[in-house]
Design an enzyme around this catalytic site. Structure first.
Site: not given
Ligand code: BGC
Length: 454
Positions: A155, A191
């Site tokens: 990311k 997450d």
């Protein structure tokens, strides 16, 4: 009606039933490889055991600190769990400047520790000794609940000195270096795990956690006997464990080559992690806008869209040089539009190119391009979710989902369900629920469950 030229242009994004089935079986095969000791090294989907063996009961109580690093922002939270009553969450968002995302890892952790210290001060908790759950949303091999070795950055992060290191230790050392707060890291989680935990807290039938945000990934509850990577001492006394798939890496051995388009290849070539995270690059918020930008560029070059505009050459230049000018949130806005007003689409076209009055036909084409890109992303996500649901023994499985793409796109949920209806075994029922702050509440829940298990 969308004209034939645009349909032809977008054809490579439309997955046939055969292609969907083929990706599905390749994906399921890869999960099997990830879980088995003998094939794990070759698997793209690493299926890391998380050491979280219990879902919440709903009785969890107490105050917990949580850190959330892994998306566009970094957050510090104070979560008060109140059993069956609504929890309270106080939080503070901090930006992660670009230079920290690619600068030395120690500086990133010093920044985190500084934000944490400020937060603790502001809430007058310097002497509170609160347990902390750290949501660190990157691929990690976990050696235990509070030891997690980063295997690779994703990311857009690329801080030297962290890959191969225990991020729990790095955080601990950064807190120690400051010496102004007494905080114990009791759990590190992904997450997706946070999402599963926070959804299971509300709905005990939840077994799968998914993120479709800046990145894309999932976890699910697996029987310990199938998780060969889990050492014996961590199996004893437990029936199940949450497994972090890291499905963003799927496709790195060529399994997706038969559906990847020239645009996917270009997005990958220009990224800082070339040839990695190929499934993620077809499904997540960091890349979908880029895919649309590249397709749009091709559409203008081939005189398929904005045919009547005299400034087409300038549009081409704008799209060529301004990488990331078209953001994933624009896709959601365009797809929320209705015919024939196309208010968002016109506004975005004006922002991009200065074109005041795009025609209805151009708006339709623009929207169709976005639809094809996001529908393919949702189809791929649904393939992954269906593969997990079909592995799970329960007759009914609820899936918790979070992430900006899923949350803000007007049709992502509908697109996902459409494919799931084709792939989930007919004797099973499923439902999808939107997670509420998995990375914050989920971290507190993992910390709470961990303290209870101890
Ligand atoms: C990371 C995962 C994470 C996902 C969603 C991916 O890039 O590898 O660990 O769960 O993004 O944030």
């Amino acid at each position: 009606m969308i004209d034939v030229e645009v349909r032809e242009l977008m054809q490579p994004f439309l997955l046939s039933d055969y292609q969907v089935q083929e990706v599905y079986s390749r994906f399921c095969n890869e999960i099997g490889k990830g879980l088995k000791r003998s094939t794990h090294a070759q698997a793209n989907t690493k299926c890391f055991p998380t050491y979280v063996h219990e879902l919440p009961t709903g009785n969890e109580m107490g105050k917990y600190l949580a850190l959330d690093l892994g998306g566009t922002n970094f957050r510090v939270l104070l979560v008060t769990l109140k059993g069956h009553h609504d929890d309270t969450v106080q939080s503070q968002i901090y930006a992660v400047p670009k230079d920290l995302m690619i600068g030395p890892g120690v500086e990133l952790f010093d920044h985190i520790a500084e934000c944490l210290a400020k937060f603790v001060d502001k809430h007058e908790m310097r002497n509170a000794h609160l347990p902390l759950g750290f949501t660190f949303s990157f691929p990690c091999v976990q050696m235990g609940l509070k030891e997690a070795m980063l295997t690779r950055w994703t990311k857009g992060f690329d801080c030297p000195g962290v890959e191969g290191e225990d991020v729990g230790r790095m955080l601990h050392e950064a807190i120690q270096r400051r010496g102004d707060a007494d905080i114990a890291v009791v759990a590190i989680l992904n997450d997706t795990t946070g999402t599963l935990m926070s959804c299971a807290h509300r709905n005990p039938e939840c077994r799968v956690g998914v993120i479709v945000g800046t990145g894309c990934n999932a976890c699910y509850l697996e029987d310990v006997q199938n998780v060969e990577l889990l050492e014996h001492q961590f199996r004893r006394g437990h029936q199940q464990v949450i497994v972090n798939i890291e499905w963003g890496a799927f496709g790195e051995s060529g399994q997706l080559d038969f559906v990847r388009t020239e645009y996917d290849k270009e997005v990958d070539r220009k990224s800082i992690n070339c040839s990695e995270q190929l499934f993620e690059k077809m499904t997540s918020g960091m890349y979908l806008g880029e895919l649309v930008r590249l397709v749009l560029l091709r559409a203008i070059e081939r005189n398929i869209i904005f045919k009547l505009s005299p400034k087409r050459k300038e549009y081409v230049e704008t799209l060529q040089h301004k990488v990331h000018i078209y953001e994933t949130k624009h896709i959601s806005e365009v797809e929320s539009d209705s015919f024939p007003e196309f208010l968002n689409t016109r506004r975005i076209i004006k922002q991009l190119f200065g074109l005041e009055k795009a025609t209805v036909e151009d708006c339709q084409k623009f929207k169709y391009i976005c639809e094809c890109v996001s529908r393919r992303a949702a189809t791929l996500v649904a393939i992954g979710i269906s593969g997990l649901i079909n592995r799970i023994n329960d007759r009914k499985v609820v899936v918790g989902i979070d992430g900006s793409v899923y949350r803000y796109h007007p049709k992502f949920d509908a697109y996902i369900r459409e494919t799931m209806h084709k792939l989930v075994k007919s004797d099973k029922q499923f439902d999808i629920m939107l997670s509420e702050d998995g990375s914050g509440r989920g971290a507190a829940l993992v910390a709470a469950v961990a303290s209870k298990t101890k």
